[in-house]
Design a protein around this motif. Structure first.
Motif, PDB file in Angstrom:
ATOM      1  N   VAL A  84     -15.974  -0.550  74.088  1.00 23.53           N
ATOM      2  CA  VAL A  84     -15.757  -0.761  72.660  1.00 23.53           C
ATOM      3  C   VAL A  84     -17.087  -1.128  72.027  1.00 23.53           C
ATOM      4  O   VAL A  84     -17.772  -2.043  72.483  1.00 23.53           O
ATOM      5  CB  VAL A  84     -14.733  -1.890  72.421  1.00 23.53           C
ATOM      6  N   SER A  85     -17.448  -0.427  70.961  1.00 22.65           N
ATOM      7  CA  SER A  85     -18.662  -0.721  70.217  1.00 22.65           C
ATOM      8  C   SER A  85     -18.239  -1.335  68.886  1.00 22.65           C
ATOM      9  O   SER A  85     -17.539  -0.698  68.087  1.00 22.65           O
ATOM     10  CB  SER A  85     -19.460   0.568  69.975  1.00 22.65           C
ATOM     11  N   ILE A  86     -18.633  -2.588  68.665  1.00 19.92           N
ATOM     12  CA  ILE A  86     -18.189  -3.305  67.464  1.00 19.92           C
ATOM     13  C   ILE A  86     -19.322  -4.146  66.884  1.00 19.92           C
ATOM     14  O   ILE A  86     -20.321  -4.417  67.538  1.00 19.92           O
ATOM     15  CB  ILE A  86     -17.004  -4.251  67.772  1.00 19.92           C
ATOM     16  N   ASP A  87     -19.098  -4.573  65.648  1.00 21.76           N
ATOM     17  CA  ASP A  87     -19.878  -5.644  65.056  1.00 21.76           C
ATOM     18  C   ASP A  87     -19.475  -6.890  65.859  1.00 21.76           C
ATOM     19  O   ASP A  87     -18.304  -7.100  66.124  1.00 21.76           O
ATOM     20  CB  ASP A  87     -19.467  -5.777  63.591  1.00 21.76           C
ATOM     21  N   LEU A  88     -20.418  -7.696  66.298  1.00 22.15           N
ATOM     22  CA  LEU A  88     -20.086  -8.819  67.163  1.00 22.15           C
ATOM     23  C   LEU A  88     -19.606 -10.065  66.413  1.00 22.15           C
ATOM     24  O   LEU A  88     -19.659 -11.171  66.940  1.00 22.15           O
ATOM     25  CB  LEU A  88     -21.284  -9.162  68.058  1.00 22.15           C
ATOM     26  N   TRP A  89     -19.085  -9.887  65.216  1.00 20.94           N
ATOM     27  CA  TRP A  89     -18.455 -10.986  64.491  1.00 20.94           C
ATOM     28  C   TRP A  89     -17.343 -11.542  65.366  1.00 20.94           C
ATOM     29  O   TRP A  89     -16.549 -10.797  65.939  1.00 20.94           O
ATOM     30  CB  TRP A  89     -17.926 -10.460  63.165  1.00 20.94           C
ATOM     31  N   SER A  90     -17.301 -12.834  65.543  1.00 22.67           N
ATOM     32  CA  SER A  90     -16.413 -13.439  66.542  1.00 22.67           C
ATOM     33  C   SER A  90     -14.936 -13.064  66.403  1.00 22.67           C
ATOM     34  O   SER A  90     -14.278 -12.856  67.426  1.00 22.67           O
ATOM     35  CB  SER A  90     -16.599 -14.950  66.588  1.00 22.67           C
ATOM     36  N   VAL A 148     -10.617  -7.851  70.275  1.00 21.81           N
ATOM     37  CA  VAL A 148     -10.821  -6.863  71.337  1.00 21.81           C
ATOM     38  C   VAL A 148     -10.555  -7.494  72.703  1.00 21.81           C
ATOM     39  O   VAL A 148      -9.887  -6.898  73.550  1.00 21.81           O
ATOM     40  CB  VAL A 148     -12.238  -6.252  71.282  1.00 21.81           C
ATOM     41  N   GLU A 149     -11.047  -8.704  72.900  1.00 20.38           N
ATOM     42  CA  GLU A 149     -10.818  -9.386  74.176  1.00 20.38           C
ATOM     43  C   GLU A 149      -9.330  -9.653  74.408  1.00 20.38           C
ATOM     44  O   GLU A 149      -8.855  -9.551  75.534  1.00 20.38           O
ATOM     45  CB  GLU A 149     -11.610 -10.690  74.234  1.00 20.38           C
ATOM     46  N   ASP A 150      -8.603  -9.983  73.338  1.00 22.53           N
ATOM     47  CA  ASP A 150      -7.160 -10.223  73.465  1.00 22.53           C
ATOM     48  C   ASP A 150      -6.393  -8.936  73.762  1.00 22.53           C
ATOM     49  O   ASP A 150      -5.487  -8.925  74.599  1.00 22.53           O
ATOM     50  CB  ASP A 150      -6.589 -10.851  72.191  1.00 22.53           C
ATOM     51  N   LEU A 151      -6.764  -7.852  73.072  1.00 14.85           N
ATOM     52  CA  LEU A 151      -6.028  -6.592  73.219  1.00 14.85           C
ATOM     53  C   LEU A 151      -6.416  -5.822  74.475  1.00 14.85           C
ATOM     54  O   LEU A 151      -5.577  -5.140  75.072  1.00 14.85           O
ATOM     55  CB  LEU A 151      -6.240  -5.704  71.990  1.00 14.85           C
ATOM     56  N   THR A 152      -7.693  -5.891  74.850  1.00 12.32           N
ATOM     57  CA  THR A 152      -8.172  -5.162  76.023  1.00 12.32           C
ATOM     58  C   THR A 152      -9.109  -6.072  76.818  1.00 12.32           C
ATOM     59  O   THR A 152     -10.337  -5.971  76.708  1.00 12.32           O
ATOM     60  CB  THR A 152      -8.908  -3.873  75.607  1.00 12.32           C
ATOM     61  N   PRO A 153      -8.538  -6.980  77.608  1.00 10.96           N
ATOM     62  CA  PRO A 153      -9.351  -7.987  78.291  1.00 10.96           C
ATOM     63  C   PRO A 153     -10.384  -7.426  79.265  1.00 10.96           C
ATOM     64  O   PRO A 153     -11.373  -8.095  79.554  1.00 10.96           O
ATOM     65  CB  PRO A 153      -8.323  -8.847  79.021  1.00 10.96           C
ATOM     66  N   ASN A 154     -10.197  -6.216  79.754  1.00  9.65           N
ATOM     67  CA  ASN A 154     -11.156  -5.642  80.699  1.00  9.65           C
ATOM     68  C   ASN A 154     -12.175  -4.713  80.031  1.00  9.65           C
ATOM     69  O   ASN A 154     -12.959  -4.073  80.715  1.00  9.65           O
ATOM     70  CB  ASN A 154     -10.425  -4.877  81.804  1.00  9.65           C
ATOM     71  N   ALA A 155     -12.151  -4.663  78.716  1.00  9.49           N
ATOM     72  CA  ALA A 155     -13.053  -3.758  77.999  1.00  9.49           C
ATOM     73  C   ALA A 155     -14.493  -4.248  78.080  1.00  9.49           C
ATOM     74  O   ALA A 155     -14.770  -5.446  78.091  1.00  9.49           O
ATOM     75  CB  ALA A 155     -12.644  -3.650  76.540  1.00  9.49           C
ATOM     76  N   LYS A 156     -15.404  -3.288  78.122  1.00  8.21           N
ATOM     77  CA  LYS A 156     -16.832  -3.590  78.034  1.00  8.21           C
ATOM     78  C   LYS A 156     -17.186  -3.550  76.551  1.00  8.21           C
ATOM     79  O   LYS A 156     -17.063  -2.520  75.892  1.00  8.21           O
ATOM     80  CB  LYS A 156     -17.649  -2.550  78.800  1.00  8.21           C
TER      81      LYS A 156
END
Length: 54
Positions: free
Chosen positions: A5-11, A17-25
């Motif tokens: 996942v490529s995102i703006d790193l706004w918390s 993203v961490e909640d929906l896809t915990p194993n995502a890079k």
């Protein structure tokens, strides 16, 4: 399965993203990285200019 996942790193985005896809890079998108780099360079340029002018 690897998910990237490529995102703006706004918390809140990162947390979602961490909640929906915990194993995502998670990777910072280049637009926001360069925006921050340019902001910091401009801030330092202004600081240096102010120091030289005084």
């Amino acid at each position: 399965m690897l998910v990237e996942v490529s995102i703006d790193l706004w918390s809140p985005y990162k947390s979602l993203v961490e909640d929906l896809t915990p194993n995502a890079k998670i990777t910072a998108d280049s637009f926001h990285v360069m925006k921050q780099v340019n902001y910091e360079l401009d801030r330092m340029r202004k600081t240096e200019k102010k120091a030289v002018m005084s």
